[in-house]
Motif scaffolding. Structure first.
Motif, mmCIF file in Angstrom:
data_model
loop_
_atom_site.group_PDB
_atom_site.id
_atom_site.type_symbol
_atom_site.label_atom_id
_atom_site.label_comp_id
_atom_site.label_asym_id
_atom_site.label_seq_id
_atom_site.Cartn_x
_atom_site.Cartn_y
_atom_site.Cartn_z
ATOM 1 N N VAL A 191 0.939 -1.070 -0.051
ATOM 2 C CA VAL A 191 0.001 0.237 -0.004
ATOM 3 C C VAL A 191 0.922 1.269 0.148
ATOM 4 O O VAL A 191 1.769 1.295 0.751
ATOM 5 C CB VAL A 191 -1.035 -0.067 1.242
ATOM 6 C CG1 VAL A 191 -1.635 1.267 1.321
ATOM 7 C CG2 VAL A 191 -1.674 -1.321 1.250
ATOM 8 N N THR A 192 0.553 2.226 -0.801
ATOM 9 C CA THR A 192 1.589 3.488 -0.857
ATOM 10 C C THR A 192 0.186 4.735 -0.879
ATOM 11 O O THR A 192 -0.835 4.345 -1.416
ATOM 12 C CB THR A 192 2.260 3.583 -2.231
ATOM 13 O OG1 THR A 192 1.270 3.516 -3.344
ATOM 14 C CG2 THR A 192 3.336 2.571 -2.206
ATOM 15 N N GLY A 193 0.694 5.803 -0.350
ATOM 16 C CA GLY A 193 -0.120 7.008 -0.376
ATOM 17 C C GLY A 193 0.431 8.095 0.664
ATOM 18 O O GLY A 193 1.389 7.640 1.115
ATOM 19 N N ASP A 194 -0.345 8.857 0.815
ATOM 20 C CA ASP A 194 0.204 10.320 1.708
ATOM 21 C C ASP A 194 -0.578 9.895 3.059
ATOM 22 O O ASP A 194 -1.924 9.841 2.988
ATOM 23 C CB ASP A 194 -0.263 11.545 1.210
ATOM 24 C CG ASP A 194 0.452 11.639 -0.053
ATOM 25 O OD1 ASP A 194 1.718 11.060 -0.207
ATOM 26 O OD2 ASP A 194 -0.139 12.277 -0.956
ATOM 27 N N GLU A 195 0.148 10.028 4.076
ATOM 28 C CA GLU A 195 -0.353 9.841 5.262
ATOM 29 C C GLU A 195 -1.471 8.663 5.523
ATOM 30 O O GLU A 195 -2.419 9.010 6.129
ATOM 31 C CB GLU A 195 -0.876 11.238 5.790
ATOM 32 C CG GLU A 195 0.217 12.465 5.900
ATOM 33 C CD GLU A 195 -0.512 13.678 6.328
ATOM 34 O OE1 GLU A 195 -1.590 13.618 6.642
ATOM 35 O OE2 GLU A 195 0.195 14.597 6.114
ATOM 36 N N VAL A 209 9.359 5.496 4.066
ATOM 37 C CA VAL A 209 9.002 6.831 3.814
ATOM 38 C C VAL A 209 9.621 6.718 2.227
ATOM 39 O O VAL A 209 10.837 6.901 2.280
ATOM 40 C CB VAL A 209 9.427 7.778 4.594
ATOM 41 C CG1 VAL A 209 9.030 9.374 4.105
ATOM 42 C CG2 VAL A 209 8.773 7.713 6.116
ATOM 43 N N ILE A 210 9.039 7.131 1.249
ATOM 44 C CA ILE A 210 9.572 7.258 -0.097
ATOM 45 C C ILE A 210 9.724 8.791 -0.277
ATOM 46 O O ILE A 210 8.751 9.560 -0.155
ATOM 47 C CB ILE A 210 8.242 6.790 -1.025
ATOM 48 C CG1 ILE A 210 8.120 5.354 -0.856
ATOM 49 C CG2 ILE A 210 9.105 7.121 -2.544
ATOM 50 C CD1 ILE A 210 6.879 4.805 -1.794
ATOM 51 N N LYS A 211 10.843 8.731 -0.468
ATOM 52 C CA LYS A 211 11.448 10.440 -0.809
ATOM 53 C C LYS A 211 11.210 10.538 -2.142
ATOM 54 O O LYS A 211 11.216 9.811 -3.272
ATOM 55 C CB LYS A 211 12.872 10.349 -0.435
ATOM 56 C CG LYS A 211 13.246 10.164 1.369
ATOM 57 C CD LYS A 211 14.557 10.428 1.466
ATOM 58 C CE LYS A 211 14.827 10.412 3.052
ATOM 59 N NZ LYS A 211 16.255 10.242 3.314
ATOM 60 N N GLU A 212 10.755 11.921 -2.404
ATOM 61 C CA GLU A 212 10.809 12.354 -3.848
ATOM 62 C C GLU A 212 12.063 12.479 -4.533
ATOM 63 O O GLU A 212 12.957 12.867 -4.065
ATOM 64 C CB GLU A 212 9.935 13.585 -3.871
ATOM 65 C CG GLU A 212 8.356 13.582 -3.357
ATOM 66 C CD GLU A 212 7.869 15.033 -3.461
ATOM 67 O OE1 GLU A 212 8.270 15.926 -4.287
ATOM 68 O OE2 GLU A 212 6.748 15.010 -2.877
#
Length: 112
Positions: A39-43, A67-70
């Motif tokens: 699962v990926t997403g913001d917060e 935490v995926i860094k941009e």
């Protein structure tokens, strides 16, 4: 997350629960036995998601949290590509052409 998914119905239910969670943008099923849910997403609230999966599917475990860094791709988008700048100077002026003639060639020979 490792989730107990034995059949397609369980996989569909797990995907439906994960999609309903707030902040989720991407869901994928992985693993050799297709028992891992990525699962990926913001917060995303993983504790809440795990509780919901445990209520419906009876077994869910969080394997890793990252935490995926941009990436620096945004900087590349800001900098527009420009081709190398070439300067073309006009050709150097040619020196004036001077016609040089031999005075002996233009006159006929006086001996004949």
């Amino acid at each position: 997350m490792k989730v107990q998914m034995n059949c397609e119905k369980c996989r569909a239910q797990a995907l439906k629960i994960a999609a309903a969670t707030q902040g989720v943008t991407h869901i994928a099923i992985q693993g050799k036995e297709k028992d891992e849910l990525m699962v990926t997403g913001d917060e995303v609230d993983l504790v809440k998601l795990t509780r919901c999966l445990r209520k419906k599917l009876h077994h869910a475990t969080i394997l890793t949290i990252e935490v995926i860094k941009e990436k620096k791709e945004e900087k590349k988008d800001d900098e527009k590509y420009t081709s190398p700048y070439y300067v073309c100077y006009p050709p150097y002026p040619m020196p004036p052409q001077i016609m040089v003639q031999d005075p002996c060639q233009s006159q006929a020979c006086s001996i004949m």
